[in-house]
Design an enzyme around this catalytic site. Structure first.
Site, mmCIF file in Angstrom:
data_model
loop_
_atom_site.group_PDB
_atom_site.id
_atom_site.type_symbol
_atom_site.label_atom_id
_atom_site.label_comp_id
_atom_site.label_asym_id
_atom_site.label_seq_id
_atom_site.Cartn_x
_atom_site.Cartn_y
_atom_site.Cartn_z
ATOM 1 C CG LEU A 116 17.107 11.365 29.909
ATOM 2 C CD1 LEU A 116 16.997 9.976 29.288
ATOM 3 C CD2 LEU A 116 15.910 12.222 29.536
ATOM 4 C CB SER A 121 20.932 10.228 33.984
ATOM 5 O OG SER A 121 21.124 11.454 34.667
ATOM 6 C CB SER A 138 21.595 13.823 42.509
ATOM 7 O OG SER A 138 20.840 14.877 41.956
ATOM 8 C CB SER A 190 19.592 21.811 32.205
ATOM 9 O OG SER A 190 20.627 20.928 32.553
#
Length: 197
Positions: A32, A35, A38, A105
């Site tokens: 999400l 989350s 990155s 995704s």
């Protein structure tokens, strides 16, 4: 498409991997918004860099600021965003780099498409498993607040579903382990994959 002919370049991925002294592949971070995808990708890249591994980080924001700036967030255009991300990742793998791709995704079908484009042997799926409640509490970009106020439509986790990976290669639960521990765990898993045969 009939007029496209592939040119056979004298240097390929194998030669580049030999020069770099490691294999190249894609780490695909999914989860999400908020989350920690990155942040975790960045930490893993730093650890790989310390081992002299050639890397490249690719994420949704960087792609949408340039290559995919004409795409919106409809289901069809999200799929196209991911298709382009997969193709770029595949090119970078051919260049000899370990690619750390960070994309929400949300659909299993989209992740399957990405895996097919990249190739299953070059695709490591990392599920950054953080609850919606925690992501919404963090709301680092203020996007959940906007989604709740209906200023953003089709926002993953609010009015658009996130399908959790069924069998990810690595699962990170950010509510049970900190990101530094997670990054080190990922690195340990990758050691054999990095080694040239």
């Amino acid at each position: 498409m009939n007029n496209i002919t592939t040119f056979n370049f004298s240097l390929g991925r194998e030669e580049r991997n030999q020069l770099n002294a490691h294999n190249s592949f894609v780490l695909w971070f999914t989860g999400l918004s908020g989350s920690g995808k990155s942040t975790l990708a960045n930490m893993v890249e730093k650890l790989l860099f310390e081992q002299k591994v050639r890397t490249f980080v690719l994420d949704g924001d960087s792609l949408r600021k340039g290559l995919n700036k004409d795409l919106n967030f409809s289901a069809k255009e999200r799929e196209e965003n991911l298709r382009v991300a997969a193709e770029v990742s595949k090119l970078l793998v051919s260049s000899g780099a370990v690619v750390l791709a960070s994309f929400i995704s949300p659909q299993q079908a989209n992740r399957d498409m990405v895996k097919k484009i990249i190739g299953k042997d070059d695709f490591v799926e990392i599920f950054v498993n953080t609850s919606l409640e925690t992501c919404e509490e963090r709301d680092v970009k203020g996007l959940y607040k906007k989604a709740r106020a209906r200023e953003i439509k089709n926002f993953t986790g609010i009015d658009s579903p996130y399908e959790q990976p069924v069998n990810p290669d690595i699962e990170i639960n950010t509510e049970k382990e900190n990101l530094e521990e997670a990054a080190n765990r990922i690195l340990k898993v990758l050691q054999k994959k990095l080694e040239l045969k």
